[in-house]
Design a protein around this motif. Structure first.
Motif, short mmCIF file in Angstrom:
data_model
loop_
_atom_site.label_atom_id
_atom_site.label_comp_id
_atom_site.label_asym_id
_atom_site.label_seq_id
_atom_site.Cartn_x
_atom_site.Cartn_y
_atom_site.Cartn_z
N ASP A 225 -3.92 -0.85 3.01
CA ASP A 225 -4.58 -1.93 2.27
C ASP A 225 -3.62 -3.04 1.86
O ASP A 225 -3.99 -3.90 1.07
CB ASP A 225 -5.22 -1.38 0.98
N ASN B 162 -9.61 0.88 0.10
CA ASN B 162 -9.81 1.96 1.07
C ASN B 162 -8.82 3.08 0.82
O ASN B 162 -7.68 2.83 0.45
CB ASN B 162 -9.63 1.46 2.51
N CYS B 163 -9.25 4.30 1.07
CA CYS B 163 -8.38 5.45 0.82
C CYS B 163 -7.41 5.74 1.95
O CYS B 163 -6.26 6.03 1.71
CB CYS B 163 -9.22 6.70 0.59
N PHE B 164 -7.87 5.69 3.19
CA PHE B 164 -7.06 6.23 4.27
C PHE B 164 -6.61 5.20 5.29
O PHE B 164 -6.39 5.52 6.44
CB PHE B 164 -7.83 7.37 4.95
N ASP C 245 -5.01 10.46 -4.63
CA ASP C 245 -6.35 10.31 -5.22
C ASP C 245 -6.97 8.94 -4.96
O ASP C 245 -8.00 8.60 -5.54
CB ASP C 245 -6.28 10.56 -6.72
N CYS C 246 -6.38 8.16 -4.08
CA CYS C 246 -6.86 6.81 -3.76
C CYS C 246 -6.97 5.96 -5.02
O CYS C 246 -7.89 5.15 -5.16
CB CYS C 246 -8.21 6.86 -3.04
N ASP D 189 -8.91 -2.63 -7.78
CA ASP D 189 -8.74 -1.26 -7.29
C ASP D 189 -8.52 -1.26 -5.79
O ASP D 189 -9.00 -2.13 -5.06
CB ASP D 189 -9.97 -0.43 -7.63
N GLU D 190 -7.83 -0.21 -5.33
CA GLU D 190 -7.57 -0.02 -3.91
C GLU D 190 -8.90 0.01 -3.15
O GLU D 190 -9.79 0.81 -3.48
CB GLU D 190 -6.81 1.28 -3.71
N GLN E 245 -1.45 7.19 -1.98
CA GLN E 245 -2.08 7.65 -3.23
C GLN E 245 -2.97 8.84 -2.86
O GLN E 245 -3.98 8.66 -2.18
CB GLN E 245 -2.95 6.55 -3.85
N ASP F 20 0.86 -1.18 0.00
CA ASP F 20 0.00 0.00 0.00
C ASP F 20 0.90 1.22 0.00
O ASP F 20 1.55 1.52 1.00
CB ASP F 20 -0.92 0.00 1.22
#
Length: 126
Positions: free
Chosen positions: A98, A93-95, A46-47, A90-91, A44, A41
């Motif tokens: 992962d 989770n953003c925050f 922009d996630c 795709d990823e 990113q 992970d």
């Protein structure tokens, strides 16, 4: 010829880690190859983290690419006659972190078999 047991397996060992390009074959005729894909992970903004796994089946045969996160299937594609098939994950989770280890599975589709090798390649991160 009925079972494919006379053909020598190349390029795959149980518990193999998929890194970059892997060239292997599926023998005997009911074989299923599994790989571990360690996904990092990276930050990113922009996630937009994304992992791609591409299978290119040998000429004259079709193979299924399945990507799992634990026991959950996250993607599937079929490659036939050297036409690449890609699963994109795709990823999730953003925050949060992962990072995970995905399972990548290659199996036969249909009745045609060959001892010729397939190509499997992974790229990207979350």
């Amino acid at each position: 010829p009925e079972t494919g047991c006379e053909a020598e397996a190349i390029g795959h060992e149980p518990g193999a880690v998929l890194e970059g390009l892997q060239v292997a074959n599926l023998v005997p005729r009911d074989a299923v190859n599994e790989y571990l894909l360690e996904v990092n992970d990276n930050f990113q903004l922009d996630c937009g983290g994304r992992v791609r796994v591409t299978l290119t089946a040998p000429e004259g045969a079709a193979q299924r690419l399945t990507v799992l996160d634990g026991s959950n299937e996250v993607g599937e594609a079929i490659s036939a006659d050297r036409s690449p098939a890609t699963v994109t994950v795709d990823e999730p989770n953003c925050f949060s972190d992962d990072g995970t280890t995905l399972i990548v599975r290659v199996a036969w589709v249909g009745s045609d078999r060959t001892a010729a090798p397939y190509e499997l390649e992974a790229s990207g991160s979350f």
